[in-house]
Write a protein that holds these residues in place. Sequence first.
Motif, PDB file in Angstrom:
ATOM      1  N   PHE A 270       5.827  -2.188  -1.906  1.00 44.26           N
ATOM      2  CA  PHE A 270       6.111  -3.113  -0.810  1.00 44.26           C
ATOM      3  C   PHE A 270       7.621  -3.021  -0.564  1.00 44.26           C
ATOM      4  O   PHE A 270       8.399  -3.267  -1.484  1.00 44.26           O
ATOM      5  CB  PHE A 270       5.727  -4.547  -1.186  1.00 44.26           C
ATOM      6  CG  PHE A 270       4.262  -4.710  -1.531  1.00 44.26           C
ATOM      7  CD1 PHE A 270       3.271  -4.252  -0.666  1.00 44.26           C
ATOM      8  CD2 PHE A 270       3.869  -5.322  -2.718  1.00 44.26           C
ATOM      9  CE1 PHE A 270       1.926  -4.410  -0.976  1.00 44.26           C
ATOM     10  CE2 PHE A 270       2.523  -5.485  -3.029  1.00 44.26           C
ATOM     11  CZ  PHE A 270       1.544  -5.023  -2.152  1.00 44.26           C
ATOM     12  N   GLY A 310     -10.587  -0.781   3.572  1.00 41.98           N
ATOM     13  CA  GLY A 310      -9.994  -1.991   2.994  1.00 41.98           C
ATOM     14  C   GLY A 310      -8.625  -2.346   3.559  1.00 41.98           C
ATOM     15  O   GLY A 310      -8.242  -3.507   3.553  1.00 41.98           O
ATOM     16  N   THR A 312      -7.571  -1.456   6.710  1.00 41.74           N
ATOM     17  CA  THR A 312      -7.552  -1.511   8.179  1.00 41.74           C
ATOM     18  C   THR A 312      -7.706  -2.944   8.666  1.00 41.74           C
ATOM     19  O   THR A 312      -7.224  -3.309   9.731  1.00 41.74           O
ATOM     20  CB  THR A 312      -8.632  -0.576   8.762  1.00 41.74           C
ATOM     21  OG1 THR A 312      -8.312   0.769   8.399  1.00 41.74           O
ATOM     22  CG2 THR A 312      -8.704  -0.663  10.277  1.00 41.74           C
ATOM     23  N   LYS A 315      -8.067  -9.200   7.724  1.00 43.02           N
ATOM     24  CA  LYS A 315      -8.352  -9.865   6.475  1.00 43.02           C
ATOM     25  C   LYS A 315      -9.744 -10.512   6.542  1.00 43.02           C
ATOM     26  O   LYS A 315     -10.508 -10.466   5.577  1.00 43.02           O
ATOM     27  CB  LYS A 315      -7.283 -10.937   6.234  1.00 43.02           C
ATOM     28  CG  LYS A 315      -7.078 -11.270   4.794  1.00 43.02           C
ATOM     29  CD  LYS A 315      -5.908 -12.239   4.623  1.00 43.02           C
ATOM     30  CE  LYS A 315      -6.097 -12.947   3.284  1.00 43.02           C
ATOM     31  NZ  LYS A 315      -5.343 -14.176   3.163  1.00 43.02           N
TER      32      LYS A 315
HETATM   33  P1  GTP Z   1      -0.128  -7.269  10.901  1.00 40.89           P
HETATM   34  O1  GTP Z   1       0.578  -6.529   9.826  1.00 40.89           O
HETATM   35  O2  GTP Z   1       0.355  -8.668  11.051  1.00 40.89           O
HETATM   36  O3  GTP Z   1      -0.148  -6.541  12.193  1.00 40.89           O
HETATM   37  O4  GTP Z   1      -1.671  -7.404  10.477  1.00 40.89           O
HETATM   38  P2  GTP Z   1      -2.471  -6.534   9.435  1.00 40.89           P
HETATM   39  O5  GTP Z   1      -3.900  -6.688   9.734  1.00 40.89           O
HETATM   40  O6  GTP Z   1      -1.920  -5.153   9.370  1.00 40.89           O
HETATM   41  O7  GTP Z   1      -2.194  -7.322   8.090  1.00 40.89           O
HETATM   42  P3  GTP Z   1      -1.622  -6.832   6.676  1.00 40.89           P
HETATM   43  O8  GTP Z   1      -0.528  -5.844   6.828  1.00 40.89           O
HETATM   44  O9  GTP Z   1      -1.291  -8.082   5.934  1.00 40.89           O
HETATM   45  O10 GTP Z   1      -2.842  -6.191   5.928  1.00 40.89           O
HETATM   46  C1  GTP Z   1      -3.574  -5.089   6.390  1.00 40.89           C
HETATM   47  C2  GTP Z   1      -4.879  -5.020   5.665  1.00 40.89           C
HETATM   48  O11 GTP Z   1      -4.674  -4.674   4.314  1.00 40.89           O
HETATM   49  C3  GTP Z   1      -5.654  -6.337   5.663  1.00 40.89           C
HETATM   50  O12 GTP Z   1      -7.017  -6.073   5.835  1.00 40.89           O
HETATM   51  C4  GTP Z   1      -5.462  -6.896   4.289  1.00 40.89           C
HETATM   52  O13 GTP Z   1      -6.612  -7.590   3.855  1.00 40.89           O
HETATM   53  C5  GTP Z   1      -5.241  -5.660   3.480  1.00 40.89           C
HETATM   54  N1  GTP Z   1      -4.283  -5.922   2.419  1.00 40.89           N
HETATM   55  C6  GTP Z   1      -3.071  -6.472   2.518  1.00 40.89           C
HETATM   56  N2  GTP Z   1      -2.486  -6.561   1.315  1.00 40.89           N
HETATM   57  C7  GTP Z   1      -3.348  -6.050   0.441  1.00 40.89           C
HETATM   58  C8  GTP Z   1      -3.342  -5.832  -0.967  1.00 40.89           C
HETATM   59  O14 GTP Z   1      -2.400  -6.145  -1.687  1.00 40.89           O
HETATM   60  N3  GTP Z   1      -4.439  -5.239  -1.476  1.00 40.89           N
HETATM   61  C9  GTP Z   1      -5.498  -4.875  -0.697  1.00 40.89           C
HETATM   62  N4  GTP Z   1      -6.554  -4.287  -1.243  1.00 40.89           N
HETATM   63  N5  GTP Z   1      -5.547  -5.060   0.602  1.00 40.89           N
HETATM   64  C10 GTP Z   1      -4.488  -5.639   1.163  1.00 40.89           C
END
Ligand code: GTP
Length: 371
Positions: A270, A310, A312, A315
Amino acid sequence: PPTKKSRLSKGVNMYACQNCTPLHHFNSRLTDALEILEQHAFFRLDQNAESRALAFRRGSATLKACPHKITSVDSLKNLPYIDTSNSSKAGHCKKVITEILEEGFSDEVEDIVNSDFYKTMKLFCGIWGVGPSTAKKWFDSGHRHLNDIKNLKLNKDQTVGLEYYEDLNTPVSKDEALCVSEIVKTVCMEIKKDLLVTLVGGFRRGKPAGHDVDLLISHPTQGEEKHVLPKVMEKLKDNFLYTDKKMSSGTTHPQYTGKSSTMDQFEKCFSIFKLDLPKSTKNGNEKPWKAIRVDLIVVPTDQYPFALLGWTGTKHFEREIRRYTKTEKKVVLTSHGMYTTDTKQSIEAKTEEEIFKKLDLEFRPPSERCC
Ligand code: GTP
Ligand code: MN
Ligand code: MN
């Protein structure tokens, strides 16, 4: 001709992963309100915070999947998580939607948006590394501004989160995401020419902007992805303002990883990236770069389709496909793989399409997972 009932409920299923949920839908005035209630429930951190928040998100997801604009209370009939007779939480969604349809606004939502509590929680949760419990602690101690917390004891993430607050709360454009992605691709190519870098998260779903850049790094040959992350980080050390590397625990088999949460066991980083801005956008004394949150996740090729699915999102989509899979198929799905709950038999898949197929789900491309 279809009965009124079947026509009204047409197309919206119980599990959000079964629905086509496009980025642009017909009911954002309603879903924005429900998502404020979702966030507020989450901020309050009281006993049923999570399930209350989830109920609002489910209602919102239903409306996003409606293929038309809801203009009357009548057309809420039979909609999952909104019009169900035996749930007080669904009742709450319906009450708020009804208010907005009939009055043009909801007093409850307006009061929340204008409250000191909500505004302050949003401000503090906007700091990278600060979640609702820390934010609430600060709020309860009387803090209301970023300046108030500068002298509090902060951890590393929070310190840099505060330092780059403005940049990190300015949406990342698609162009900026592609720029970062190209820079990471270039150094990966220098390390091993077949390394694959994939933009996932919101941008893969087609969002024009996001809060960060999510990149999967993999290699077509199993094992070749090992030891790549430290090399990428070394080559990019001048491009990073901050990195927080998470080691792989080694136990990536889905049977042995966390069952419930979205956390996975991949080796990842990160980071906060320092992206140089093109000359034309610089003006006078503004700094010539922008701080951008970047997640790098290293994925062995046999787990790639599961990691792709997972990471994409959304959440909520992930939560729903896992709930569907567990409840309806007796299968545990993670970003590493899937296996049957009874025999612990691993189920293989080479593509996202194959995962959906093996779960008896209609395939949803990323652009239809915007629930
Ligand atoms: P924005 O970044 O706000 O545009 O939205 P996003 O949908 O890209 O959200 P984010 O970057 O928080 O997460 C992207 C996807 O990765 C989501 O489906 C999360 O559930 C998943 N995700 C985020 N962090 C983690 C993690 O630590 N582990 C896992 N397995 N999945 C994660
Ligand atoms: Mn993201
Ligand atoms: Mn992310």
